[in-house]
Design an enzyme around this catalytic site. Structure first.
Site, short mmCIF file in Angstrom:
data_model
loop_
_atom_site.label_atom_id
_atom_site.label_comp_id
_atom_site.label_asym_id
_atom_site.label_seq_id
_atom_site.Cartn_x
_atom_site.Cartn_y
_atom_site.Cartn_z
CG ASP A 12 -1.78 1.24 1.31
OD1 ASP A 12 -2.45 1.63 0.13
OD2 ASP A 12 -2.06 1.97 2.33
CD GLU A 72 -5.09 1.22 -2.21
OE1 GLU A 72 -5.18 2.18 -2.14
OE2 GLU A 72 -5.35 0.18 -1.37
CG ASP A 145 -0.88 3.05 5.92
OD1 ASP A 145 -1.24 3.88 5.03
OD2 ASP A 145 -1.34 3.42 7.10
#
Length: 187
Positions: A12, A72, A145
């Site tokens: 992330d 992501e 996260d």
């Protein structure tokens, strides 16, 4: 990487806190090897953060030897400067992984949330709760996260897993039934 087993580095991206995870997969099964974050809040210079990301991701790749990066994809925000910085951070991660010979896959946040919770609009907390239900995450997850990174890895696994039925993918029930008549119970 074979079709049966895969080690996925989930990331992330972030410039203050970057989540990461390693997910080991075999057929339909998966287990979390590591889940954590890279902290960069104390670094004020953006270029120092990019260097730090490079060093940390390189170390992770060398230590865990993942086959695939599931990251992501950036979402569209109003602050152009923030988006630019986030894109640079993501680019560093992708470059390290490509240099290591890994395959790279990007997933939209909505796709990741849909894969984990069934709802593309789920809150980060809902994603984290579902992952804690799916995996025995022993340590308390301090940052969302980290669970977002795991969610990216799990999303990749769910999208690409090999099934015990030979790994075939079907576009509809009709084609599945046609290819699996021996699995149908008739009354």
């Amino acid at each position: 990487m074979d079709q049966v087993s895969c080690k996925i580095l989930g990331v992330d991206p972030g410039t203050n806190v970057m989540g990461y995870s390693i997910l080991n997969t075999h057929l339909n099964k998966s287990e979390v090897e590591v889940i954590s974050v890279i902290q960069m809040k104390k670094l004020e210079d953006h270029y120092a953060k990019l260097k730090f990301i490079f060093e940390k991701i390189t170390a992770l790749v060398e230590q865990y030897k993942p086959d695939v990066l599931a990251i992501e994809a950036p979402f569209y925000g109003k602050n152009v400067q923030s988006m630019l910085k986030l894109g640079r951070a993501q680019g560093v991660v992708i470059a390290v992984c490509l240099h290591a010979g890994m395959q790279v896959f990007e997933y939209e946040p909505r796709k990741i949330k849909q894969s984990i919770t069934g709802n593309g609009n789920a809150a980060k907390e809902q994603v984290a709760a579902m992952l804690c239900h799916m995996y025995p995450l022993k340590d308390k997850i301090e940052y969302l996260d980290a669970t977002d990174a795991l969610a990216a890895a799990v999303c990749h696994h769910l999208q690409n897993r090999v099934t015990l039925g030979g790994g075939q993918k079907f576009s509809d029930w009709k084609s599945f039934i046609a290819n699996n008549e021996n699995r149908i119970v008739k009354k």
